[in-house]
Scaffold this motif. Structure first.
Motif, PDB file in Angstrom:
ATOM      1  N   ARG A 100       0.871   5.660  -0.103  1.00 15.40           N
ATOM      2  CA  ARG A 100       0.118   6.899   0.086  1.00 15.40           C
ATOM      3  C   ARG A 100       0.993   8.071  -0.337  1.00 15.40           C
ATOM      4  O   ARG A 100       2.217   8.009  -0.221  1.00 15.40           O
ATOM      5  CB  ARG A 100      -0.271   7.085   1.551  1.00 15.40           C
TER       6      ARG A 100
ATOM      7  N   THR B 160       0.858  -1.183   0.000  1.00 18.08           N
ATOM      8  CA  THR B 160       0.000   0.000   0.000  1.00 18.08           C
ATOM      9  C   THR B 160       0.891   1.229   0.000  1.00 18.08           C
ATOM     10  O   THR B 160       1.883   1.282   0.739  1.00 18.08           O
ATOM     11  CB  THR B 160      -0.898   0.009   1.259  1.00 18.08           C
TER      12      THR B 160
ATOM     13  N   GLU C  60      -9.010   8.178  -3.260  1.00 17.47           N
ATOM     14  CA  GLU C  60      -8.557   9.361  -2.541  1.00 17.47           C
ATOM     15  C   GLU C  60      -9.364   9.487  -1.273  1.00 17.47           C
ATOM     16  O   GLU C  60     -10.581   9.337  -1.294  1.00 17.47           O
ATOM     17  CB  GLU C  60      -8.717  10.602  -3.411  1.00 17.47           C
ATOM     18  N   ASN C  61      -8.672   9.725  -0.178  1.00 17.65           N
ATOM     19  CA  ASN C  61      -9.366   9.989   1.078  1.00 17.65           C
ATOM     20  C   ASN C  61      -8.910  11.353   1.599  1.00 17.65           C
ATOM     21  O   ASN C  61      -8.239  12.092   0.877  1.00 17.65           O
ATOM     22  CB  ASN C  61      -9.125   8.857   2.089  1.00 17.65           C
TER      23      ASN C  61
ATOM     24  N   VAL D 125      -4.447   6.930  -2.227  1.00 23.37           N
ATOM     25  CA  VAL D 125      -3.925   5.683  -1.677  1.00 23.37           C
ATOM     26  C   VAL D 125      -4.006   4.616  -2.759  1.00 23.37           C
ATOM     27  O   VAL D 125      -5.013   4.522  -3.459  1.00 23.37           O
ATOM     28  CB  VAL D 125      -4.746   5.221  -0.449  1.00 23.37           C
TER      29      VAL D 125
ATOM     30  N   HIS E 173      -6.621  12.193   3.448  1.00 24.91           N
ATOM     31  CA  HIS E 173      -5.168  12.331   3.572  1.00 24.91           C
ATOM     32  C   HIS E 173      -4.459  12.314   2.217  1.00 24.91           C
ATOM     33  O   HIS E 173      -3.255  12.438   2.157  1.00 24.91           O
ATOM     34  CB  HIS E 173      -4.605  11.219   4.457  1.00 24.91           C
TER      35      HIS E 173
ATOM     36  N   LEU F  78       2.022  10.040  -6.056  1.00 25.69           N
ATOM     37  CA  LEU F  78       1.688   8.626  -5.939  1.00 25.69           C
ATOM     38  C   LEU F  78       2.215   7.844  -7.140  1.00 25.69           C
ATOM     39  O   LEU F  78       2.710   6.729  -6.985  1.00 25.69           O
ATOM     40  CB  LEU F  78       0.176   8.435  -5.801  1.00 25.69           C
TER      41      LEU F  78
ATOM     42  N   ARG G 128      -1.713  12.875  -6.722  1.00 23.45           N
ATOM     43  CA  ARG G 128      -1.690  11.746  -7.651  1.00 23.45           C
ATOM     44  C   ARG G 128      -0.331  11.625  -8.337  1.00 23.45           C
ATOM     45  O   ARG G 128       0.157  10.519  -8.574  1.00 23.45           O
ATOM     46  CB  ARG G 128      -2.776  11.924  -8.711  1.00 23.45           C
TER      47      ARG G 128
ATOM     48  N   ARG H 245      -3.313   0.438  -3.537  1.00 20.54           N
ATOM     49  CA  ARG H 245      -3.005  -0.916  -3.074  1.00 20.54           C
ATOM     50  C   ARG H 245      -2.735  -1.759  -4.317  1.00 20.54           C
ATOM     51  O   ARG H 245      -3.497  -1.691  -5.277  1.00 20.54           O
ATOM     52  CB  ARG H 245      -4.160  -1.489  -2.270  1.00 20.54           C
TER      53      ARG H 245
ATOM     54  N   ASP I 287       0.696  12.718  -1.190  1.00 19.21           N
ATOM     55  CA  ASP I 287      -0.111  13.934  -1.064  1.00 19.21           C
ATOM     56  C   ASP I 287      -0.879  14.239  -2.340  1.00 19.21           C
ATOM     57  O   ASP I 287      -1.940  14.864  -2.295  1.00 19.21           O
ATOM     58  CB  ASP I 287       0.774  15.129  -0.698  1.00 19.21           C
TER      59      ASP I 287
END
Length: 158
Positions: free
Chosen positions: A68, A66, A104-105, A110, A107, A75, A72, A112, A70
């Motif tokens: 994470r 996983t 996206e949450n 994310v 934070h 990421l 895209r 996986r 800030d």
């Protein structure tokens, strides 16, 4: 896509959701997909196409992780950097690259992923180009508002 002047395209790599292009002393990748997940997966496939274009990989081991970030774009860099780490530090050659979740949450985004592959075999996988790092130079990740497709441009330090 950004300015690609001075870059020579290697047309043979086009067709799998990515296109490789030369960039001064580095190598670039133009990536496209019908979703953000497909674009990230195609970026990984394109990167391994640069690294070991003739590799045939058996899915003997599975790595799940996983990530994470800030943004895209960050990421995308973290995703490709993690795969480089698996290749360089763990001598793991990915064969089947699957993002199981990208959301996206509060934070940030994310990711996986589940990556199947096997231990790197220098003779059988025949790695050709060493990618040292994913750079932020000319990094782009955009969604076309008309058709919702995604495009990315990534430059690798080789």
């Amino acid at each position: 896509m950004g300015d690609t002047s001075g870059m020579a395209k290697k047309g043979a790599e086009k067709g799998g959701g990515f296109e490789v292009f030369d960039h001064t002393a580095d190598i670039g990748l133009s990536v496209y997909g019908s979703s953000l997940v497909e674009t990230f997966e195609n970026a990984a496939r394109g990167m391994f196409h640069i690294m070991a274009p003739s590799a045939s990989v058996f899915p003997r081991e599975v790595k799940e992780f996983t990530l994470r970030a800030d943004t895209r774009e960050e990421l995308l860099v973290a995703w490709l950097s993690e795969l480089i780490y698996l290749f360089d530090a763990e001598s793991f050659m990915p064969g089947v690259i699957k993002i199981t979740q990208l959301e996206e949450n509060s934070h940030g985004p994310v990711l996986r992923a589940r990556v199947s592959g096997e231990p790197l075999d220098q003779k059988r996988h025949n790695p050709e180009t060493e990618i040292k790092a994913v750079t932020y130079h000319r990094l782009e990740l955009m969604q076309d508002e008309q058709n919702n497709n995604w495009t990315a441009q990534i430059i690798f330090d080789v």
